[in-house]
Design a protein around this motif. Structure first.
Motif, PDB file in Angstrom:
ATOM      1  N   THR A  40       0.825  -1.201   0.000  1.00  0.00           N
ATOM      2  CA  THR A  40       0.000   0.000   0.000  1.00  0.00           C
ATOM      3  C   THR A  40       0.863   1.257   0.000  1.00  0.00           C
ATOM      4  N   VAL A  41       1.914   1.259   0.822  1.00  0.00           N
ATOM      5  CA  VAL A  41       2.832   2.402   0.861  1.00  0.00           C
ATOM      6  C   VAL A  41       3.483   2.603  -0.501  1.00  0.00           C
ATOM      7  N   PHE A 111      12.052  -2.474  -1.328  1.00  0.00           N
ATOM      8  CA  PHE A 111      11.280  -2.607  -0.093  1.00  0.00           C
ATOM      9  C   PHE A 111      11.227  -4.080   0.318  1.00  0.00           C
ATOM     10  N   LEU A 112      11.580  -4.360   1.564  1.00  0.00           N
ATOM     11  CA  LEU A 112      11.550  -5.683   2.179  1.00  0.00           C
ATOM     12  C   LEU A 112      12.788  -6.489   1.786  1.00  0.00           C
ATOM     13  N   SER A 184       8.194   8.266   7.978  1.00  0.00           N
ATOM     14  CA  SER A 184       7.021   7.547   8.470  1.00  0.00           C
ATOM     15  C   SER A 184       6.076   7.197   7.332  1.00  0.00           C
ATOM     16  N   ASN A 185       5.231   6.208   7.570  1.00  0.00           N
ATOM     17  CA  ASN A 185       4.177   5.891   6.618  1.00  0.00           C
ATOM     18  C   ASN A 185       3.146   7.012   6.630  1.00  0.00           C
ATOM     19  N   GLY A 289       2.930   0.000  11.499  1.00  0.00           N
ATOM     20  CA  GLY A 289       1.526  -0.326  11.747  1.00  0.00           C
ATOM     21  C   GLY A 289       0.619   0.615  10.980  1.00  0.00           C
ATOM     22  N   LEU A 290       0.652   0.524   9.634  1.00  0.00           N
ATOM     23  CA  LEU A 290      -0.124   1.434   8.793  1.00  0.00           C
ATOM     24  C   LEU A 290      -1.605   1.397   9.132  1.00  0.00           C
ATOM     25  N   VAL A 291      -2.129   0.219   9.446  1.00  0.00           N
ATOM     26  CA  VAL A 291      -3.555   0.096   9.730  1.00  0.00           C
ATOM     27  C   VAL A 291      -3.970   0.944  10.927  1.00  0.00           C
ATOM     28  N   LEU A 292      -3.034   1.230  11.828  1.00  0.00           N
ATOM     29  CA  LEU A 292      -3.363   2.051  12.997  1.00  0.00           C
ATOM     30  C   LEU A 292      -3.755   3.465  12.584  1.00  0.00           C
TER      31      LEU A 292
END
Length: 380
Positions: A40-41, A111-112, A184-185, A289-292
């Motif tokens: 998503t990012v 990424f990753l 940050s995301n 924790g993007l969902v946060l």
């Protein structure tokens, strides 16, 4: 050599078109483009960078075509699926080298760990500036960190999403401090409407988890904590992953079929957030924790664990509640505390939304990427 899957390039945006002679060409490389936080990012970053005149952004994944690849293509971003058959498919590095040479990418931003490794090896056979990204504070598997330690020298900069992730990168991967860049995301807050679930006394109260079903998320702990919650709740689990079978077994073993629903993957987190009154993230480790911040923007209060990454995002008692990891009783108590206190919920929701708007929007974050990628004239 296996043919690369790719989309057609979109060169006209609004009233202005990209220059036919492109000054910069950047490849964002990721392990896969399945539904998840890091894809998503990458999607949101690629779409925004691709709107800059004189710059073409392309995205490649090591694996086969995924749903986020289709979203990128629909947004006008060229996507290449390198079609690795497994983590041990070393031929994918040859395909990556061929892609970079053919498309003349001057920068690869990976990424990753698997993408970082592939890009580091490819940099031996093609000329480009390499930027790596570490998106986790997860201690295991250890070989990830040993591998990252071995390839860190290939990168000009290494991006992390939080101060906690920066410390982990320095400690476990021996990344020099001068190489680490904390970005940050981010989200577009306006994409997240307030949840439509009424904040009333209707029962059962819908609470939820959104994310990949991976052991690091400790979803079984959340499932078992439901039995200790005093309020009448229904847990909705949105996501897929290798731990689904174990989670389903825990649900059956404790007779929780009527209290827990496994929904599978959702294309957009907004779809899940519109169905719950509380988000719980029980992870043992997170890079961010993007969902946060997605939940906080949608007016859904959050409970998460007091672990690296998450504690960089949530301010305890102000924007959410933090509990010790792997503690069913503490998790259940926190759920009861939020659901039983309307004033606390209102306070957390208001503070959380303001916190996201002040720190985690693309307006705040994108300039950091522009600097990193040398798109501002101010080199990092």
């Amino acid at each position: 050599m296996q043919k690369l899957e790719s989309s057609s390039r979109f060169v006209c945006l609004g009233a202005s078109c990209k220059l036919s002679s492109v000054a910069r060409k950047i490849l964002l490389l990721i392990t896969d483009l399945e539904i998840g936080g890091t894809p998503t990012v990458v999607r949101e970053l690629a779409i925004r960078l691709n709107q800059i005149a004189g710059v073409i952004i392309e995205v490649a994944c090591l694996s086969r075509w995924g749903p986020v690849a289709s979203e990128l293509r629909a947004a006008g971003v060229t996507v290449h699926a390198l079609a690795a058959t497994s983590m041990l498919d070393v031929a994918v590095i040859g395909r990556l080298v061929a892609l970079v040479r053919h498309e003349h990418h001057d920068t690869v931003f990976s990424f990753l760990i698997h993408a970082n490794l592939a890009a580091a090896v490819a940099s031996k056979f093609a000329s480009f500036r390499l930027i790596q990204s570490i998106q986790t504070t997860q201690p295991r598997p250890r070989w990830h960190w040993w591998m990252q330690r071995g390839i860190r020298r290939a990168a000009d900069k290494i991006v992390v999403p939080s101060a906690s992730a920066a410390e982990v990168a320095k400690t476990w991967a021996n990344v020099p401090a001068e190489k680490v860049v904390v970005i940050s995301n981010a989200i577009n807050v306006d994409d997240f409407k307030r949840t439509s679930v009424p904040d009333e006394n209707a029962t059962p109260i819908a609470i939820g988890f959104i994310g990949r079903l991976d052991p690091v998320k400790l979803v079984p702990v959340l499932v078992r904590s439901v039995m200790k919650v005093k309020e009448k709740v229904h847990l909705h689990i949105f996501g897929e992953g290798r731990e689904r079978t174990e989670i389903a077994a825990v649900i059956r073993a404790h007779g929780l079929d009527r209290m827990v629903t496994l929904h599978g993957v959702v294309a957009r987190p907004q779809e899940a957030l519109q169905q719950i009154r509380l988000l719980v993230l029980p992870s043992i480790a997170e890079g961010f924790g993007l969902v946060l911040i997605e939940a906080m923007a949608a007016g859904v209060p959050v409970i998460a664990t007091h672990v690296p990454g998450i504690r960089d995002v949530i301010r305890e008692g102000e924007t959410g509640l933090l509990v010790p990891p792997d503690d069913e009783a503490a998790l259940a108590s926190a759920i009861d505390r939020i659901l039983g206190d309307a004033n606390l919920r209102k306070k957390l929701i208001a503070s959380a939304e303001a916190h996201v708007r002040e720190n985690f929007t693309w307006e705040h974050v994108l300039p950091n990427y522009l600097k990193l990628l040398r798109l501002t004239g101010d080199e990092n």
